[in-house]
Design a protein around this motif. Structure first.
Motif, PDB file in Angstrom:
ATOM      1  N   GLU A   1     -10.829  -3.567  -3.280  1.00  0.00           N
ATOM      2  CA  GLU A   1     -10.968  -2.486  -2.311  1.00  0.00           C
ATOM      3  C   GLU A   1     -12.184  -1.622  -2.621  1.00  0.00           C
ATOM      4  O   GLU A   1     -12.901  -1.191  -1.718  1.00  0.00           O
ATOM      5  CB  GLU A   1      -9.704  -1.631  -2.297  1.00  0.00           C
ATOM      6  N   SER A   2     -12.468  -1.386  -3.900  1.00  0.00           N
ATOM      7  CA  SER A   2     -13.616  -0.576  -4.289  1.00  0.00           C
ATOM      8  C   SER A   2     -14.917  -1.246  -3.907  1.00  0.00           C
ATOM      9  O   SER A   2     -15.929  -0.580  -3.682  1.00  0.00           O
ATOM     10  CB  SER A   2     -13.590  -0.328  -5.799  1.00  0.00           C
TER      11      SER A   2
ATOM     12  N   ARG B   1      -3.751   3.101   0.260  1.00  0.00           N
ATOM     13  CA  ARG B   1      -4.378   2.537  -0.934  1.00  0.00           C
ATOM     14  C   ARG B   1      -3.428   1.495  -1.528  1.00  0.00           C
ATOM     15  O   ARG B   1      -2.207   1.628  -1.440  1.00  0.00           O
ATOM     16  CB  ARG B   1      -4.654   3.632  -1.970  1.00  0.00           C
ATOM     17  N   TYR B   2      -3.971   0.471  -2.149  1.00  0.00           N
ATOM     18  CA  TYR B   2      -3.118  -0.542  -2.777  1.00  0.00           C
ATOM     19  C   TYR B   2      -2.224   0.105  -3.826  1.00  0.00           C
ATOM     20  O   TYR B   2      -2.668   0.936  -4.633  1.00  0.00           O
ATOM     21  CB  TYR B   2      -3.960  -1.632  -3.423  1.00  0.00           C
ATOM     22  N   ALA B   3      -0.936  -0.279  -3.785  1.00  0.00           N
ATOM     23  CA  ALA B   3       0.047   0.227  -4.748  1.00  0.00           C
ATOM     24  C   ALA B   3       0.950  -0.921  -5.167  1.00  0.00           C
ATOM     25  O   ALA B   3       2.175  -0.827  -5.144  1.00  0.00           O
ATOM     26  CB  ALA B   3       0.856   1.356  -4.126  1.00  0.00           C
TER      27      ALA B   3
ATOM     28  N   THR C   1      -7.249  -3.286  -6.385  1.00  0.00           N
ATOM     29  CA  THR C   1      -8.007  -2.039  -6.417  1.00  0.00           C
ATOM     30  C   THR C   1      -9.497  -2.299  -6.573  1.00  0.00           C
ATOM     31  O   THR C   1     -10.332  -1.665  -5.924  1.00  0.00           O
ATOM     32  CB  THR C   1      -7.497  -1.145  -7.554  1.00  0.00           C
TER      33      THR C   1
ATOM     34  N   LYS D   1      -7.854  -4.171   6.201  1.00  0.00           N
ATOM     35  CA  LYS D   1      -8.721  -4.077   5.030  1.00  0.00           C
ATOM     36  C   LYS D   1      -9.530  -5.367   4.893  1.00  0.00           C
ATOM     37  O   LYS D   1      -8.968  -6.463   4.941  1.00  0.00           O
ATOM     38  CB  LYS D   1      -7.885  -3.880   3.752  1.00  0.00           C
TER      39      LYS D   1
ATOM     40  N   THR E   1       0.835  -1.194   0.000  1.00  0.00           N
ATOM     41  CA  THR E   1       0.000   0.000   0.000  1.00  0.00           C
ATOM     42  C   THR E   1       0.873   1.249   0.000  1.00  0.00           C
ATOM     43  O   THR E   1       2.072   1.185   0.310  1.00  0.00           O
ATOM     44  CB  THR E   1      -0.919   0.032   1.238  1.00  0.00           C
TER      45      THR E   1
ATOM     46  N   GLY F   1      -2.351  -5.886  -8.912  1.00  0.00           N
ATOM     47  CA  GLY F   1      -2.735  -4.548  -8.461  1.00  0.00           C
ATOM     48  C   GLY F   1      -4.128  -4.144  -8.909  1.00  0.00           C
ATOM     49  O   GLY F   1      -4.899  -3.560  -8.144  1.00  0.00           O
ATOM     50  N   ARG F   2      -4.470  -4.446 -10.153  1.00  0.00           N
ATOM     51  CA  ARG F   2      -5.804  -4.102 -10.651  1.00  0.00           C
ATOM     52  C   ARG F   2      -6.889  -4.875  -9.900  1.00  0.00           C
ATOM     53  O   ARG F   2      -7.935  -4.325  -9.546  1.00  0.00           O
ATOM     54  CB  ARG F   2      -5.887  -4.371 -12.164  1.00  0.00           C
TER      55      ARG F   2
END
Length: 428
Positions: free
Chosen positions: A425-426, A226-228, A422, A386, A221, A418-419
């Motif tokens: 998480e959304s 946020r995820y990175a 994300t 999370k 993150t 990563g995609r």
């Protein structure tokens, strides 16, 4: 001053200050609980930490419960110890069936916190006990800035190396990635089967990978939590691993994507591995087989990394049965220095409270844990708060090893993970 205001004011102190004031060293005293309806029975489900198939975990809980029940005659505690392979699933099934335990000691808490099934820590613990958790661990136990997960035990991961193999190869303990690669080359030249064990198989790849990401200035993150996953720093880290370790045949005993931590540790204990990222429990196994273990902080690109990885297991109280006071009394008792040190010491793990950590640090009996203890207060944990982490972690376990394959493309592998992260998480 009401209790809520007092708690916020007290917890505003650092845990170290609280410890210095002597506010967090004892458990709650004797008292009658159980309410007007008679005795209350708490059900506790806990993970089994005995690596040899013995009953040391069961004995720990039996002794602790007996001591607690003597002090609190209105409360009985029934403990079920379940293997780590099954404990998370078992608790999830119990909750789904409407039969949640009162207390669970397992690997994750966030899903239950998000579903409003847990008591917050400040609903259970006395102020001194809650303030005594190491700051990084307490913060990792938060969901939406409220602590629900209480750390049970912790560990950090330095670099382990086989002293005899290093001496034979004329290698020195590395402090940078370049020095690590150089040491691995020297070990290979002297016939060491596995100069560096890199377990990126599905058992615990998310943790092994995170150690390297921190060493390279990245992480799962970013600063905003946020995820990175596919950050430039992370891509550079995996490019380096692929090119300088895996690509030069310095890893093993099998390809990193197929190597699990348990197998890597067994090979190290058998004297077949020159270096790996270690865990406290490995020290005892290596010593049994006569392997002398050296320990140094994980090397970074240009020296010691700014961030070290910590790992914690969690304990939590479920709301379903309404036993808030009884659960709180039990957890206050559990987090006394005596009980924290007993479990951590018996299992070669680290205590989760300031006062217990200070005591272990000064105890010569635990000298072999000093390198672990040194980085624990400032260690950073995976994003366990999370609710998406369980899904993302599973994806990492299955796929991250592909990034270091000889024909691997780290940017593509990290990009896919990563995609998906994300998106998960959304959906929270």
């Amino acid at each position: 001053m009401d209790e809520a205001v007092e708690r916020r004011r007290f917890l505003g102190l650092t845990a170290a200050t609280a410890a210095a004031l002597g506010l967090a060293t004892t458990a709650t005293g004797c008292g009658s609980l159980g309410g007007d309806s008679g005795d209350v029975t708490l059900r506790l489900v806990a993970a089994d930490y005995d690596l040899t198939g013995g009953d040391t975990t069961k004995k720990y809980w039996a002794d602790l419960v007996a001591a607690f029940e003597q002090k609190h005659p209105g409360v009985k505690v029934e403990v079920e110890v379940v293997s780590w392979d099954d404990v998370d699933r078992k608790v999830a099934e119990m909750v789904k069936a409407g039969q949640a335990p009162d207390i669970a000691q397992i690997g994750a808490y966030a899903d239950y916190a998000a579903a409003d099934q847990l008591y917050a820590a400040d609903e259970l613990l006395s102020i001194p006990v809650q303030a005594n958790f190491l700051g990084a661990l307490a913060e990792a136990g938060e969901y939406k800035r409220t602590q629900y997960g209480m750390p049970f035990v912790a560990s950090t991961r330095p670099l382990f190396y086989n002293k005899a193999l290093f001496e034979k190869a004329g290698a020195k303990p590395p402090t940078t990635w370049d020095e690590l690669a150089e040491a691995a080359e020297k070990l290979k030249a002297k016939g060491v089967p596995t100069p560096f064990a890199l377990p990126l198989g599905p058992e615990e790849a998310q943790a092994e990978a995170l150690m390297w990401l921190f060493s390279g200035g990245g992480g799962w993150t970013d600063a905003a939590d946020r995820y990175a996953v596919d950050s430039e720093a992370n891509i550079r880290t995996f490019e380096w691993l692929r090119k300088n370790l895996v690509g030069k045949d310095l890893t093993g005993p099998v390809a990193p994507a197929r190597l699990n931590r348990k197998a890597a540790f067994a090979s190290f204990a058998n004297g077949e591995v020159g270096m790996l990222n270690g865990h406290p429990s490995l020290l005892k196994e290596a010593a049994k087989k006569g392997v002398q273990v050296g320990q140094v902080p994980l090397p970074g690109v240009d020296g010691a990394p700014k961030t070290a990885m910590g790992v914690a297991d969690w304990i939590m109280g479920f709301k379903q049965n309404g036993h808030r006071k009884e659960i709180g009394a039990f957890l206050d008792f559990l987090f006394s220095d005596e009980n924290v040190l007993k479990f951590a010491g018996d299992n070669d793990l680290l205590p989760v409270t300031v006062t217990a950590e200070v005591r272990m640090e000064s105890d010569p009996e635990h000298a072999n844990l000093q390198v672990f203890l040194k980085v624990l207060p400032d260690a950073q944990l995976p994003p366990v708060g999370k609710t998406s982490w369980a899904q993302v972690s599973g994806d990492i376990k299955q796929n991250i090893g592909k990034a270091v394959a000889p024909d691997g493309r780290p940017a593509e592998v990290l990009g896919r993970i990563g995609r998906a992260a994300t998106a998960a998480e959304s959906a929270e």
